[in-house]
Design a protein around this motif. Sequence first.
Motif, PDB file in Angstrom:
ATOM      1  N   ILE A  63       0.685  -1.341  -0.069  1.00  0.00           N
ATOM      2  CA  ILE A  63       0.042   0.039   0.069  1.00  0.00           C
ATOM      3  C   ILE A  63       0.857   1.509  -0.071  1.00  0.00           C
ATOM      4  N   GLU A  64       0.634   2.020  -0.911  1.00  0.00           N
ATOM      5  CA  GLU A  64       1.509   3.577  -1.000  1.00  0.00           C
ATOM      6  C   GLU A  64       0.635   4.523  -1.415  1.00  0.00           C
ATOM      7  N   ILE A  65       0.871   5.612  -0.784  1.00  0.00           N
ATOM      8  CA  ILE A  65       0.052   6.848  -1.013  1.00  0.00           C
ATOM      9  C   ILE A  65       0.476   7.654  -2.304  1.00  0.00           C
ATOM     10  N   SER A  66       1.636   7.369  -2.721  1.00  0.00           N
ATOM     11  CA  SER A  66       2.508   8.090  -3.602  1.00  0.00           C
ATOM     12  C   SER A  66       2.297   7.417  -4.872  1.00  0.00           C
ATOM     13  N   LYS A  67       1.748   8.183  -5.971  1.00  0.00           N
ATOM     14  CA  LYS A  67       1.765   7.321  -7.423  1.00  0.00           C
ATOM     15  C   LYS A  67       3.188   7.199  -7.991  1.00  0.00           C
ATOM     16  N   THR A  68       3.748   8.549  -7.739  1.00  0.00           N
ATOM     17  CA  THR A  68       5.201   8.515  -8.165  1.00  0.00           C
ATOM     18  C   THR A  68       6.141   7.397  -7.619  1.00  0.00           C
ATOM     19  N   ALA A  69       5.782   7.209  -6.433  1.00  0.00           N
ATOM     20  CA  ALA A  69       6.777   6.121  -5.906  1.00  0.00           C
ATOM     21  C   ALA A  69       6.304   4.631  -6.425  1.00  0.00           C
ATOM     22  N   ILE A  70       5.104   4.489  -6.564  1.00  0.00           N
ATOM     23  CA  ILE A  70       4.608   3.157  -7.160  1.00  0.00           C
ATOM     24  C   ILE A  70       5.071   3.034  -8.603  1.00  0.00           C
ATOM     25  N   SER A  79       5.024  -6.284 -13.007  1.00  0.00           N
ATOM     26  CA  SER A  79       3.462  -6.560 -12.509  1.00  0.00           C
ATOM     27  C   SER A  79       3.535  -7.479 -11.537  1.00  0.00           C
ATOM     28  N   ASP A  80       4.765  -8.172 -10.818  1.00  0.00           N
ATOM     29  CA  ASP A  80       4.785  -9.154  -9.764  1.00  0.00           C
ATOM     30  C   ASP A  80       4.212  -8.841  -8.657  1.00  0.00           C
ATOM     31  N   ALA A  81       4.318  -7.514  -8.106  1.00  0.00           N
ATOM     32  CA  ALA A  81       3.903  -7.046  -7.028  1.00  0.00           C
ATOM     33  C   ALA A  81       2.490  -6.247  -7.047  1.00  0.00           C
ATOM     34  N   ILE A  82       1.387  -6.603  -6.270  1.00  0.00           N
ATOM     35  CA  ILE A  82       0.354  -5.868  -6.310  1.00  0.00           C
ATOM     36  C   ILE A  82       0.504  -4.505  -5.278  1.00  0.00           C
ATOM     37  N   VAL A  83       0.478  -3.367  -5.850  1.00  0.00           N
ATOM     38  CA  VAL A  83       0.652  -2.335  -4.797  1.00  0.00           C
ATOM     39  C   VAL A  83      -0.741  -1.315  -4.931  1.00  0.00           C
ATOM     40  N   HIS A  84      -1.491  -1.331  -3.984  1.00  0.00           N
ATOM     41  CA  HIS A  84      -2.795  -0.239  -3.791  1.00  0.00           C
ATOM     42  C   HIS A  84      -2.312   0.836  -3.603  1.00  0.00           C
ATOM     43  N   CYS A  85      -2.797   2.071  -4.241  1.00  0.00           N
ATOM     44  CA  CYS A  85      -2.491   3.315  -4.314  1.00  0.00           C
ATOM     45  C   CYS A  85      -3.456   3.919  -3.362  1.00  0.00           C
ATOM     46  N   GLY A  86      -3.156   4.458  -2.251  1.00  0.00           N
ATOM     47  CA  GLY A  86      -4.098   4.991  -1.318  1.00  0.00           C
ATOM     48  C   GLY A  86      -3.447   5.087   0.246  1.00  0.00           C
ATOM     49  N   SER A  87      -3.939   5.678   1.050  1.00  0.00           N
ATOM     50  CA  SER A  87      -3.659   5.809   2.464  1.00  0.00           C
ATOM     51  C   SER A  87      -3.892   4.611   3.196  1.00  0.00           C
ATOM     52  N   VAL A  88      -2.879   4.319   3.829  1.00  0.00           N
ATOM     53  CA  VAL A  88      -3.236   3.193   4.888  1.00  0.00           C
ATOM     54  C   VAL A  88      -4.361   3.497   5.818  1.00  0.00           C
ATOM     55  N   ASP A  90      -7.270   3.995   4.813  1.00  0.00           N
ATOM     56  CA  ASP A  90      -8.218   3.657   4.238  1.00  0.00           C
ATOM     57  C   ASP A  90      -8.336   2.016   3.898  1.00  0.00           C
ATOM     58  N   MET A  91      -7.349   1.314   4.676  1.00  0.00           N
ATOM     59  CA  MET A  91      -7.387  -0.054   4.710  1.00  0.00           C
ATOM     60  C   MET A  91      -8.745  -0.615   5.322  1.00  0.00           C
ATOM     61  N   PRO A  92      -9.024  -1.980   4.629  1.00  0.00           N
ATOM     62  CA  PRO A  92      -8.352  -2.599   3.799  1.00  0.00           C
ATOM     63  C   PRO A  92      -8.669  -2.502   2.388  1.00  0.00           C
ATOM     64  N   PHE A  93      -7.672  -2.879   1.479  1.00  0.00           N
ATOM     65  CA  PHE A  93      -8.044  -2.410   0.167  1.00  0.00           C
ATOM     66  C   PHE A  93      -8.287  -3.582  -0.823  1.00  0.00           C
ATOM     67  N   ASP A  94      -8.262  -4.864  -0.105  1.00  0.00           N
ATOM     68  CA  ASP A  94      -8.685  -6.170  -0.869  1.00  0.00           C
ATOM     69  C   ASP A  94      -8.813  -7.099   0.589  1.00  0.00           C
ATOM     70  N   SER A  95      -9.570  -8.236   0.219  1.00  0.00           N
ATOM     71  CA  SER A  95     -10.081  -9.335   1.165  1.00  0.00           C
ATOM     72  C   SER A  95      -9.005 -10.265   1.476  1.00  0.00           C
ATOM     73  N   GLY A  96      -7.562  -9.816   0.808  1.00  0.00           N
ATOM     74  CA  GLY A  96      -6.774 -11.058   1.009  1.00  0.00           C
ATOM     75  C   GLY A  96      -6.126 -11.255   2.283  1.00  0.00           C
ATOM     76  N   ARG A  97      -5.690 -12.139   2.804  1.00  0.00           N
ATOM     77  CA  ARG A  97      -4.998 -12.691   3.762  1.00  0.00           C
ATOM     78  C   ARG A  97      -3.507 -13.003   3.710  1.00  0.00           C
ATOM     79  N   PHE A 123      -3.977  -6.708  11.473  1.00  0.00           N
ATOM     80  CA  PHE A 123      -4.057  -7.957  12.360  1.00  0.00           C
ATOM     81  C   PHE A 123      -5.286  -8.628  11.620  1.00  0.00           C
ATOM     82  N   LEU A 124      -6.325  -8.068  11.128  1.00  0.00           N
ATOM     83  CA  LEU A 124      -7.322  -8.542  10.649  1.00  0.00           C
ATOM     84  C   LEU A 124      -6.952  -9.233   9.353  1.00  0.00           C
ATOM     85  N   GLN A 125      -5.787  -8.707   8.518  1.00  0.00           N
ATOM     86  CA  GLN A 125      -5.574  -9.399   7.452  1.00  0.00           C
ATOM     87  C   GLN A 125      -4.538 -10.355   7.407  1.00  0.00           C
ATOM     88  N   LEU A 126      -3.901 -10.459   8.746  1.00  0.00           N
ATOM     89  CA  LEU A 126      -3.229 -11.692   9.109  1.00  0.00           C
ATOM     90  C   LEU A 126      -3.781 -13.298   9.092  1.00  0.00           C
TER      91      LEU A 126
END
Length: 204
Positions: A63-70, A79-88, A90-97, A123-126
């Motif tokens: 999760i990263e807030i800066s589009k430039t950093a992403i 494309s191997d890493a999924i990086v959600h653009c947004g503030s932490v 606003d978690m969660p960004f997916d239903s992944g564990r 903790f919920l996403q662990l």
Amino acid sequence: MTEFWDSAYKGNEKMWGENPTDNAINVLKLFQKNKIKSVLIPGFGYGRNAKVFYDKGVNVSGIEISKTAIERARKYFGSDAIVHCGSVTDMPFDSGRYESIYCYSLIHLLDKADRTKLLQDCFLQLIPNGLMVFVALSTSDKRYGVGEEVSKNTFHTPQGPNLYFYDEASVKEEFEDYNIIELKEINEPEKNPNERHWMMVCKK
């Protein structure tokens, strides 16, 4: 906050250099010992710490807030890493564990309510028996006391953001519900250090 970090990355392409932190290298050993194969990294940046795990076969998400950093992170991961653009916040960004979460030098940028929410969301996403590792500024760090104190142990820095500094009591207060299995102050880097942090390892 989005504008601040995007501007910071645009103005300094590699603000923390190419090399990972010593802490990330040490945490990799912990993850390998526990046979961890997936990690979520809030505060992904341009991926200098994430690459430590990625290069050893760990599935990396962030999760990263800066589009430039992403955009810069894509140079490492494609494309191997999924990086959600947004503030932490606003978690969660997916239903992944995830088998692990690694959050380096981020939680101390948040106020009390957002720190509490971040811990809950992570903790919920662990998965059960998963590990989460947080690294946050200590009151022993040289930046403690620099700038205007806006609340207890929180200082408005000349660079712009507020920084919250943990002492042992506040670490235990905020992390007590998350089964701390390791708690210690660390230097970064280990040789000729210029930062002092707390490292908290929790197990679900």
